[in-house]
Write a protein that holds these residues in place. Structure first.
Motif, PDB file in Angstrom:
ATOM      1  N   GLN A 264       4.216 -64.721  -0.724  1.00 43.24           N
ATOM      2  CA  GLN A 264       4.200 -65.967   0.060  1.00 43.24           C
ATOM      3  C   GLN A 264       5.582 -66.575   0.092  1.00 43.24           C
ATOM      4  N   MET A 265       5.931 -67.127   1.279  1.00 40.31           N
ATOM      5  CA  MET A 265       7.150 -67.937   1.397  1.00 40.31           C
ATOM      6  C   MET A 265       6.735 -69.245   2.034  1.00 40.31           C
ATOM      7  N   PHE A 266       7.174 -70.358   1.442  1.00 37.10           N
ATOM      8  CA  PHE A 266       6.794 -71.667   1.982  1.00 37.10           C
ATOM      9  C   PHE A 266       5.273 -71.770   2.139  1.00 37.10           C
ATOM     10  N   ARG A 267       4.560 -71.242   1.157  1.00 38.35           N
ATOM     11  CA  ARG A 267       3.096 -71.285   1.103  1.00 38.35           C
ATOM     12  C   ARG A 267       2.408 -70.501   2.212  1.00 38.35           C
ATOM     13  N   LYS A 268       3.146 -69.630   2.898  1.00 38.82           N
ATOM     14  CA  LYS A 268       2.521 -68.817   3.942  1.00 38.82           C
ATOM     15  C   LYS A 268       2.659 -67.357   3.567  1.00 38.82           C
ATOM     16  N   PRO A 269       1.595 -66.560   3.830  1.00 38.48           N
ATOM     17  CA  PRO A 269       1.687 -65.132   3.515  1.00 38.48           C
ATOM     18  C   PRO A 269       2.730 -64.446   4.405  1.00 38.48           C
ATOM     19  N   VAL A 270       3.541 -63.573   3.815  1.00 34.68           N
ATOM     20  CA  VAL A 270       4.508 -62.770   4.589  1.00 34.68           C
ATOM     21  C   VAL A 270       4.414 -61.334   4.068  1.00 34.68           C
ATOM     22  N   GLY A 280       6.857 -66.473  -3.725  1.00 33.73           N
ATOM     23  CA  GLY A 280       5.828 -66.305  -4.747  1.00 33.73           C
ATOM     24  C   GLY A 280       5.299 -64.892  -4.574  1.00 33.73           C
ATOM     25  N   VAL A 281       5.316 -64.111  -5.645  1.00 33.47           N
ATOM     26  CA  VAL A 281       4.881 -62.711  -5.559  1.00 33.47           C
ATOM     27  C   VAL A 281       3.673 -62.531  -6.467  1.00 33.47           C
ATOM     28  N   CYS A 282       2.551 -62.065  -5.874  1.00 37.04           N
ATOM     29  CA  CYS A 282       1.352 -61.825  -6.680  1.00 37.04           C
ATOM     30  C   CYS A 282       1.287 -60.337  -7.035  1.00 37.04           C
ATOM     31  N   VAL A 283       1.212 -60.057  -8.347  1.00 41.25           N
ATOM     32  CA  VAL A 283       1.132 -58.662  -8.804  1.00 41.25           C
ATOM     33  C   VAL A 283      -0.158 -58.479  -9.603  1.00 41.25           C
ATOM     34  N   THR A 284      -0.464 -57.231  -9.948  1.00 39.34           N
ATOM     35  CA  THR A 284      -1.656 -56.976 -10.763  1.00 39.34           C
ATOM     36  C   THR A 284      -1.521 -57.731 -12.084  1.00 39.34           C
ATOM     37  N   GLN A 285      -2.670 -58.091 -12.634  1.00 40.31           N
ATOM     38  CA  GLN A 285      -2.775 -59.043 -13.749  1.00 40.31           C
ATOM     39  C   GLN A 285      -1.914 -58.697 -14.975  1.00 40.31           C
ATOM     40  N   PHE A 286      -1.201 -59.717 -15.515  1.00 42.56           N
ATOM     41  CA  PHE A 286      -0.656 -59.652 -16.881  1.00 42.56           C
ATOM     42  C   PHE A 286      -0.613 -61.081 -17.413  1.00 42.56           C
ATOM     43  N   ASP A 287      -0.413 -61.234 -18.691  1.00 40.98           N
ATOM     44  CA  ASP A 287      -0.439 -62.574 -19.303  1.00 40.98           C
ATOM     45  C   ASP A 287       0.821 -63.341 -18.907  1.00 40.98           C
ATOM     46  N   PRO A 288       0.684 -64.426 -18.116  1.00 38.61           N
ATOM     47  CA  PRO A 288       1.879 -65.139 -17.632  1.00 38.61           C
ATOM     48  C   PRO A 288       2.696 -65.774 -18.756  1.00 38.61           C
ATOM     49  N   LYS A 289       2.059 -66.014 -19.906  1.00 35.42           N
ATOM     50  CA  LYS A 289       2.811 -66.629 -21.022  1.00 35.42           C
ATOM     51  C   LYS A 289       3.922 -65.700 -21.512  1.00 35.42           C
ATOM     52  N   LEU A 290       3.782 -64.387 -21.231  1.00 38.13           N
ATOM     53  CA  LEU A 290       4.792 -63.427 -21.694  1.00 38.13           C
ATOM     54  C   LEU A 290       6.084 -63.501 -20.870  1.00 38.13           C
ATOM     55  N   LEU A 291       6.003 -64.130 -19.696  1.00 32.81           N
ATOM     56  CA  LEU A 291       7.196 -64.163 -18.830  1.00 32.81           C
ATOM     57  C   LEU A 291       7.321 -65.536 -18.200  1.00 32.81           C
ATOM     58  N   GLU A 292       7.849 -66.493 -18.985  1.00 35.60           N
ATOM     59  CA  GLU A 292       8.052 -67.817 -18.378  1.00 35.60           C
ATOM     60  C   GLU A 292       9.216 -67.743 -17.400  1.00 35.60           C
ATOM     61  N   ARG A 293      10.302 -67.125 -17.855  1.00 35.60           N
ATOM     62  CA  ARG A 293      11.480 -66.908 -17.002  1.00 35.60           C
ATOM     63  C   ARG A 293      11.978 -65.509 -17.248  1.00 35.60           C
ATOM     64  N   GLY A 294      12.643 -64.917 -16.272  1.00 33.76           N
ATOM     65  CA  GLY A 294      13.169 -63.574 -16.510  1.00 33.76           C
ATOM     66  C   GLY A 294      13.506 -62.882 -15.208  1.00 33.76           C
ATOM     67  N   LEU A 295      13.677 -61.581 -15.279  1.00 34.42           N
ATOM     68  CA  LEU A 295      14.096 -60.804 -14.117  1.00 34.42           C
ATOM     69  C   LEU A 295      13.018 -59.800 -13.733  1.00 34.42           C
ATOM     70  N   VAL A 296      12.946 -59.547 -12.425  1.00 35.99           N
ATOM     71  CA  VAL A 296      12.082 -58.500 -11.888  1.00 35.99           C
ATOM     72  C   VAL A 296      12.981 -57.626 -11.024  1.00 35.99           C
ATOM     73  N   CYS A 297      12.781 -56.300 -11.047  1.00 37.23           N
ATOM     74  CA  CYS A 297      13.740 -55.435 -10.352  1.00 37.23           C
ATOM     75  C   CYS A 297      13.079 -54.157  -9.858  1.00 37.23           C
ATOM     76  N   THR A 298      13.838 -53.393  -9.076  1.00 39.14           N
ATOM     77  CA  THR A 298      13.442 -52.036  -8.721  1.00 39.14           C
ATOM     78  C   THR A 298      13.330 -51.236 -10.025  1.00 39.14           C
TER      79      THR A 298
END
Length: 578
Positions: A264-270, A280-298
């Motif tokens: 989602q960008m600006f609350r709209k699906p893209v 906002g990127v929705c991925v398969t489930q994991f515990d969000p407490k494990l990643l408050e801040r960090g990096l996501v990459c290829t």
């Protein structure tokens, strides 16, 4: 609107503004004032604005305005400003460097009463390293007496322009506001002053940023939460590359890969997003407490490093020395860690004679390579560039991190002394550079560092004790009694009388040694040795005139000079001569 344009999904251009300034200069109040002013005034034509409200989450807030005329473009209908409010100092550096690829404009907030403070100058330095444009906001003008307000603002504006003269931001616009009249405790009834004008100024300063969708994905995540039955949502900014639904991404901190279910960008699906976008990127489930801040990459694109080689430049305003073996706070990628630093440079040029015709111009950056030899430096060498240019010579540093860091190669690196008192009038940013080579093995000191040919030059001086024949002399005082002389066998030495010799081995048990002189000793050297030993022999008689002459002869014994190189990371500690 025509039917064709109706069929085109409207797009919003995201423009990232870093909000920097000294502690208590009013950065957060300004972000809040901008967002709320924009949401009531400039959003009237935009029906989504009220639904969207403002997102003051973890230092990110945003507001949308009509696209200014100079950006009229088929691709976009509106302009969103994302304000990256940089809190506290260590996180300021981390946020700005981490987002260096995507901060399009810097807003430097200055308390109009206090003027430029330590952190203001540091923010300016970080801006120079990471950002092409800047707007200076003089905040808290409500604290100036009404009858002197205008002249005080003009005076401060003039002073700031003088400060900025020698930077890339000379002649940048300066605007005066009161983001929160009456201070943080005052009721919200008082309207901010100058904020609509600031929004117009920001619109004028915008441009179409270069966004590159190619290359590996790097996204800085600043918030993470789960939605029941859907998965885990990570919100953040794409620093490099792009992403799309069904892509697989890696979360290096958790050592897992996940599939993107929706974006989602600006609350709209893209279907996807690219460098510079907030998503906002929705991925398969994991515990969000494990990643408050960090990096996501290829997957596989980031490296976890125990040590690294960087190019290095001292930051001119830093007053202390940059000493090898000192520890600094090093901000690399999205992390700030303690690291031990060792500086090295190109071998010193021969001291005499004109420079060779192929001398390197000072601006030419020498690439770092393991195939070349480097000279060990006790500290960073300042202002000794070639031909007395006064520029710093090309140099590098080895960083050894106290804990491993995950980052991309060639990312910006800043070394600081963050433990310095924040109120001391001293710049805490010490050096900057680029990460050129990373060491991923925990055992890098044994596996990788021996490939790094950094040497120290060593010299020793001893004396000739006696001549044994035309081709051999015995030397003393070059080594300690306990030295393993076998390490030095075969090394060349020179005598102060000009002959060259080779160390053949030890002589007796007291650290004396034998030197072979292949070309033979000169007659005058033998003469000198003979007269020296005779005088020593004669000097026993009481009151003898020879005794008075003896210091003259003994003060000029024949000395032996040994020069060699020792490689700092050579496990065998071998001595090498060129």
């Amino acid at each position: 609107m025509s039917a064709s344009s109706d069929s085109r999904a409207p797009r919003t251009l995201n423009f990232n503004v870093g909000v920097l300034g000294h502690v208590d200069s009013g950065k957060t109040s300004l972000a809040r004032a901008l967002s709320s002013t924009a949401s009531t005034a400039a959003f009237d034509k935009n029906p989504q604005s009220r639904e969207r409200g403002i997102t003051l989450d973890l230092g990110f807030s945003s507001f949308t305005v009509d696209l200014p005329d100079h950006l009229r473009d088929e691709r976009y209908d509106s302009l969103q400003f994302t304000l990256v409010d940089c809190p506290g100092h260590a996180s300021l550096i981390r946020t700005i460097i981490g987002g260096a690829h995507i901060i399009d404009l810097m807003m430097l907030v200055v308390d109009v009463v206090k003027g430029v403070q330590t952190q203001t100058a540091e923010c300016l330095l970080i801006g120079e390293l990471t950002c092409p444009r800047m707007v200076v906001v003089l905040n808290k003008v409500d604290l100036l007496p009404a009858n002197k307000r205008q002249s005080a603002i003009e005076k401060m504006t003039k002073r700031l322009h003088k400060t900025l003269e020698s930077t890339r931001f000379k002649e940048c616009p300066v605007i005066a506001v009161a983001a929160k009249p009456g201070g943080p405790e005052a009721p919200d009834t008082e309207e901010p002053q100058g904020v609509p004008e600031l929004i117009e100024l920001l619109k004028k300063q915008t441009y179409l940023p270069q966004r590159d969708p190619k290359g590996d994905l790097l996204m800085a995540v600043d918030h993470c939460f789960s939605i029941r039955g859907q998965g885990t949502v990570m919100t953040g900014t794409i620093l490099k590359g792009s992403l799309a639904v069904n892509d697989t991404v890696e979360i290096p901190a958790l050592k897992v890969t996940k599939k993107i279910k929706s974006v989602q960008m600006f609350r709209k699906p893209v279907s996807g997003a690219t460098q510079g976008d907030r998503v906002g990127v929705c991925v398969t489930q994991f515990d969000p407490k494990l990643l408050e801040r960090g990096l996501v990459c290829t997957p596989g694109s980031l490296r976890t490093l125990y040590a690294a080689v960087i190019s290095v430049r001292k930051i001119g305003y830093f007053k202390g020395p940059l000493a090898t073996r000192a520890k600094f706070h090093v901000t690399v990628g999205h992390e700030t860690v303690m690291a031990k630093v060792a500086f090295f440079g190109l071998p010193p040029a021969a001291p005499s004679g004109p420079p060779p015709a192929t001398a390197r111009p000072c601006s030419l950056e020498e690439p770092f390579t393991f195939d070349r030899e480097y000279f060990y430096q006790d500290e960073y060498a300042a202002g000794q560039g070639e031909a007395g240019s006064g520029a710093d010579p090309e140099q590098w540093a080895l960083l050894e991190f106290e804990r491993p860091v995950t980052c991309p190669l060639l990312c910006l690196v800043i070394g600081s002394k963050l433990d310095t008192d924040i109120h001391a009038n001293a710049c805490r940013l010490a050096f900057q550079g680029r990460l050129l080579q990373g060491f991923e093995e925990k055992t890098y000191t044994e596996t990788a560092l021996p490939r790094l040919h950094i040497y120290k030059t060593k010299q020793k001086e001893g004396q000739v004790e006696r001549v044994t024949d035309d081709y051999t002399v015995i030397g003393r005082n070059l080594f300690k009694k306990e030295t393993n002389l076998q390490l030095f066998v075969g090394l060349k030495v020179t005598l102060s009388t000009g002959e060259s010799g080779v160390i053949e081995g030890g002589f007796g048990q007291s650290g004396k040694f034998k030197i072979r002189v292949p070309e033979g000793l000169r007659p005058e050297t033998k003469q000198l040795m003979t007269s020296n030993s005779k005088k020593k022999g004669k000097g026993g008689g009481k009151g003898s005139p020879a005794h008075e002459d003896e210091p003259k002869l003994d003060s000029q014994p024949i000395s032996i000079h040994l020069h060699f190189k020792r490689y700092v990371f050579d496990p065998h500690k071998k001595m090498v001569q060129s």
